[in-house]
Structure formats: C-alpha cells, structure tokens
Design a protein around this motif. Sequence first.
Motif: not given
Length: 318
Positions: A143-144, A171-174, A212-216, A313-318
């Motif tokens: 998950s992260h 790169a791993r969308r995490l 980079l689009g990494v959610v923190i 959220v990071q993967r645009g699935e929300r």
Amino acid sequence: MTAADAPSDLTVRLGLEPGARAIILNADDLGMCRAANRAIVPLLAAGHLDSTTVMVPCPWAPDALASAAADPTLDVGVHLVLTSEWTRYRWRPLTGVGTSLVDDAGYFPADVPTVETRARDEDVAAELAAQLDAALAAGVDVSHLDNHMGSVYGLATGRSFLPQVLELAAARRLPFRLPRSVEGLDVVGGDVGDPAAQQKLLDDATSAADALGVVILDRLWTHPFELAGEGTADAEDYATVKAGFLDLLRSTRPGVTEIFLHPMIDDAELADTVDYAAPKRGYERRLLADPDVAATIAAEGIVRVGWRDLRAVQRGER
C-alpha cells in the motif's frame, strides 16, 4: 499556525470535509521478530490498526509476508530498512554484504549518522528497490512505503536519500510517509537540530514529492519510544502511557496525521531481542485494543483512513 503547519488539500482529495481531522494508526516493524507478528497481524485484522509496514530484511519477515499475502484486506506497506539497531539481534541487506550499506560485521549499521555518512546513493537505491520487490514477489498488495529509524530523511547530518525513495515511490505509484511539517520529527530521527533548517529540508522534499505525484502526509506523530523510568520503581505504568496517548489523539489537528506505534507481545523473546522498552511495546499492543482509544477517536470526531486510501488518491482511483 505557520504555512508548514497548515493542512494540505489531502483530506478533500480523500473525499472528506476540508477541515477534517484524519489519522492513520500504523504499526511499524512487522516482521522484525515473532513478537511483532503475533501482536500486529491480529490488531490489524480486528480493525484496531489502519496499516502496518514490514521490515523485509528481518528474520521474521517471511512469516509476516505470508500473513499479508494470505489476507488481501490487510493494509501493508514496506518499512524501508537501512539500519539494524539492536545489540544481540541484527539483519543484513538483501543486496549482500559487499556494498557500502554494512558495518565491519556485515550488518546494516546500528545508527543513522553512519548510514548517512557512508552509504553510496546507488547502493541505497538498489537495496530499497530489492526490499519492495521482495514484498511484491511474496504476493503482498503493497500500500505504501515508509522508513525505519528515519534513515532516509537526512535528519542526522543533512544528507538524505529522499531522491532515491521518491523516485521509487513514483515509479511504483506508491505514497510515502513524508510529513510536510517538522513537528514530531524529533521522534522519527532523533534530535532534528534547528527546526527552521529542518523545515527547509522538508519543504524541498515535499516540493519534490508533489512534482512527482507522490502522495505524502501532513504530519507524522508518535509518543516517546522509551518507557520513562524503565527499570526503576518510578517506571511508567500502563495508565500513564494510555493517558499520554489519549492526549495525543485529542491534540490532532486538521489534515492527515499518521500516528505510528510499535505493538508487540511483551514476552521473553522480545526481552531478548530489544535493548530497551520491551514493556512499552507490550503496552502499545494493549493500548490499541483499549475501548477508550476508540471512544476518544469517536468523541473527537476524528476520521480514520488507511494508506490504501492515499494510494487510491495517487493512482486517481478516488
């Protein structure tokens, strides 16, 4: 409240109210030892935790990874490891002992300054990727990412490995456990020195993560690792630890805050494994299942979320 203390828009991206107080209750150190696995997996399965992170290089990681792979409902990340801190119980890099990541005995160094001073960037990148790949290969729906002992943040000497971690996370969308505020980082990586200088470090890192689009996270909190007065007649008891934790929950502010603990079975194995604070880890196991914790969270109107929510959220699935 400074700009760094203000919450981001993450609660809104999660579908919560703009002023929501959201927390992630996370257990670090899954896989470190059997005592960790026996405490964390049941707590997570019962809903007393929102997530956990596994230390892939440790001897009890295969057992932890098997548990995570067997139950896909469990929210499990990878606790990226570059240190091995205990005196009698240690672990080595997955990439072998012929790199800059080991001490003279062939183990990860015991302390963060040694890692920051000696490790080569390319060795760090290879090891962290190997740890994530091992978890994925074991069938874990990772998950992260987060980090053991704050060894990638650069809090000891100023030299961080955040570029390697953020590149891997992107790169791993995490998502990655990086807070926007320096508040609380003294419990992550020791003495943070000048708060303004450390906040500048975080500002640069969070800008890189955002690019980079990494959610923190907005904040990263815990309570002291040590058991105050351990070994004396004045040692903290469970009631004192509990009172402090409930106060911590009540102080949660708007935004997303991870509160991480180290729940373990306080048995003979744990006493032989760690150098200090075995009773505190046992208290934390008891604490997470305490009805007063759930009642306080409810009374405060705090919302619990998990790292899979942030990954979505990071993967645009929300």
